[in-house]
Design a protein around this motif. Structure first.
Motif, mmCIF file in Angstrom:
data_model
loop_
_atom_site.group_PDB
_atom_site.id
_atom_site.type_symbol
_atom_site.label_atom_id
_atom_site.label_comp_id
_atom_site.label_asym_id
_atom_site.label_seq_id
_atom_site.Cartn_x
_atom_site.Cartn_y
_atom_site.Cartn_z
ATOM 1 N N GLY A 50 -2.926 -6.925 -13.373
ATOM 2 C CA GLY A 50 -3.270 -7.771 -12.242
ATOM 3 C C GLY A 50 -3.816 -7.016 -11.054
ATOM 4 N N LYS A 132 9.726 -14.502 -12.352
ATOM 5 C CA LYS A 132 8.297 -14.210 -12.349
ATOM 6 C C LYS A 132 7.983 -13.143 -11.301
ATOM 7 C CE LYS A 132 7.064 -18.885 -13.842
ATOM 8 N NZ LYS A 132 6.605 -18.488 -15.171
ATOM 9 N N PRO A 219 1.390 -13.444 -5.532
ATOM 10 C CA PRO A 219 0.117 -14.149 -5.654
ATOM 11 C C PRO A 219 0.346 -15.660 -5.660
ATOM 12 C CG PRO A 219 0.327 -12.414 -7.312
ATOM 13 C CD PRO A 219 1.671 -12.564 -6.674
ATOM 14 N N GLU A 220 -0.624 -16.408 -5.194
ATOM 15 C CA GLU A 220 -0.486 -17.859 -5.125
ATOM 16 C C GLU A 220 -0.241 -18.462 -6.505
ATOM 17 O OE1 GLU A 220 0.139 -21.039 -2.749
ATOM 18 O OE2 GLU A 220 -0.348 -18.997 -2.126
ATOM 19 N N SER A 221 -0.826 -17.856 -7.536
ATOM 20 C CA SER A 221 -0.660 -18.388 -8.888
ATOM 21 C C SER A 221 0.798 -18.344 -9.325
ATOM 22 C CB SER A 221 -1.520 -17.589 -9.873
ATOM 23 O OG SER A 221 -1.170 -16.209 -9.847
ATOM 24 N N ILE A 222 1.521 -17.308 -8.932
ATOM 25 C CA ILE A 222 2.931 -17.214 -9.288
ATOM 26 C C ILE A 222 3.755 -18.203 -8.470
ATOM 27 C CG2 ILE A 222 4.967 -15.721 -9.121
ATOM 28 C CD1 ILE A 222 3.365 -13.445 -10.156
ATOM 29 N N LYS A 223 3.443 -18.345 -7.188
ATOM 30 C CA LYS A 223 4.171 -19.309 -6.363
ATOM 31 C C LYS A 223 4.071 -20.711 -6.951
ATOM 32 C CE LYS A 223 3.752 -17.007 -1.856
ATOM 33 N NZ LYS A 223 3.232 -17.108 -0.479
ATOM 34 N N LEU A 224 2.876 -21.059 -7.413
ATOM 35 C CA LEU A 224 2.667 -22.399 -7.962
ATOM 36 C C LEU A 224 3.383 -22.596 -9.290
ATOM 37 C CD1 LEU A 224 -1.140 -22.842 -7.136
ATOM 38 C CD2 LEU A 224 0.805 -23.925 -5.988
ATOM 39 N N ALA A 225 3.659 -21.501 -9.988
ATOM 40 C CA ALA A 225 4.309 -21.605 -11.297
ATOM 41 C C ALA A 225 5.824 -21.691 -11.203
ATOM 42 C CB ALA A 225 3.914 -20.405 -12.160
#
Length: 333
Positions: A50, A132, A219-225
């Protein structure tokens, strides 16, 4: 996250690259006694981590964004007199620091063995949840601690550990609070969590592997997951005039470890009861109405107190109950 196999050279190079200037492949190859193609191949692996690296012909390599990795010498220095109490080890990529320390404990690893990971690919939370994280985005470590006492005397250990973490964060300028039984929160958003796994005889001795995970810069992607409201240290430090020391993992990790040594010593002397007043003062849900989701039923209750063995004391329909395992969330209606 799928299992990653990253060569040691990749992490060695990441520690040498910066976001400020390019460094040539020829210079890196000469320094490490390998070919330029070996340098190129090693840095191609960073995509799986990443991390973005810029590569320009005749200029070399540069990080797209600053990346701070662990420096074991800095960490040990900042621990001061507590450093001799711990055997600190670092891993680049690992599935789970808790799993590895449990294995090491079975092979005789000493109390105070601590394993921190740059990247954890299969971190675990309570009730089988996945923790995560991403490279440089989290602080994940586990600490092995040996107790002569039995399992019954370890009640409240996760709360004591949470207190140590919160104390360290507050000293670094983060308004951390505690959520029973094992979360670190800011404004009721999860900042971190604790997973304690034990082995041994019911009457002692026991070993505890204390896993701690903190969101540093997700990262925003992890927050959303993630299936609950979360925050990270970068968000909570956004309003500070200068860079928050809490964002520097080489400051954050030793600060927490120093607090952990002190709190675990106190826990061994007096149990959680000797720490309960401090914990209560940082309890985010003290006196609040909460939704309780237990193993067999869900109900609404008012949080009254925490007991000396770490149980949460609540009031339900005029009756006092002791909760030893449940999911608690603040009631908004």
């Amino acid at each position: 996250m799928a299992e990653l196999h990253v060569r040691p050279l990749t992490f060695t190079l990441l520690r040498e690259l910066s976001a400020e200037r390019f460094i040539s492949g020829a210079e890196l190859a000469e320094k490490h006694g390998v070919s330029r193609s070996a340098i190129s191949d090693a840095l191609k692996e960073v995509n799986n981590l990443g991390v973005q690296v810029f590569s320009l012909t005749r200029r070399g390599y540069r990080l797209a964004e600053p990346l701070q990795l662990f420096d074991i010498d800095v960490i040990r220095q900042r621990m001061g007199s507590s450093a001799h109490r711990l055997d600190l080890r670092l891993a680049d990529v690992i599935d789970s620091t808790n799993t590895e320390l449990l294995n090491q404990a079975a092979s005789g690893a000493v109390s105070g063995t601590c394993l921190a990971a740059e990247l954890q690919t299969a971190g675990r939370g309570r009730r089988g949840r996945v923790w995560k994280s991403a490279l440089g985005a989290s602080l994940t470590f586990s600490l092995l601690w040996r107790f002569e006492i039995g399992a019954a005397s370890l009640g409240g250990l996760s709360l004591a550990v949470g207190l140590a973490v919160a104390n360290a964060l507050r000293a670094l300028g983060i308004d951390a609070e505690l959520k029973w039984p094992n979360d670190i929160v800011v404004d009721d958003k999860k900042l971190g969590g604790i997973l304690i796994e034990t082995q041994g005889d019911m009457l002692g001795p026991m070993i505890a592997v204390i896993g701690v995970g903190l969101n540093v810069r997700l990262p925003e992607s992890i927050k959303l997951a993630i299936d609950q409201p979360v925050t990270d240290l970068a968000t909570e430090s956004a309003d500070t005039a200068v860079a928050s020391p809490a964002l520097n993992r080489n400051v954050l990790l030793p600060a927490i470890l120093v607090q952990l040594v002190a709190v675990l010593d106190q826990f061994q002397r007096g149990g959680f009861g000797s720490l309960s007043d401090q914990w209560r003062a940082l309890h985010a849900h003290q006196g609040c109405w909460v939704d309780v989701n237990g193993a067999t039923e869900s109900f609404v209750a008012k949080v009254l107190d925490v007991s000396e063995d770490g149980a949460l004391v609540v009031e339900r329909d005029g009756a006092r109950l002791r909760l030893t395992a449940a999911e608690i969330s603040i009631r908004h209606s």
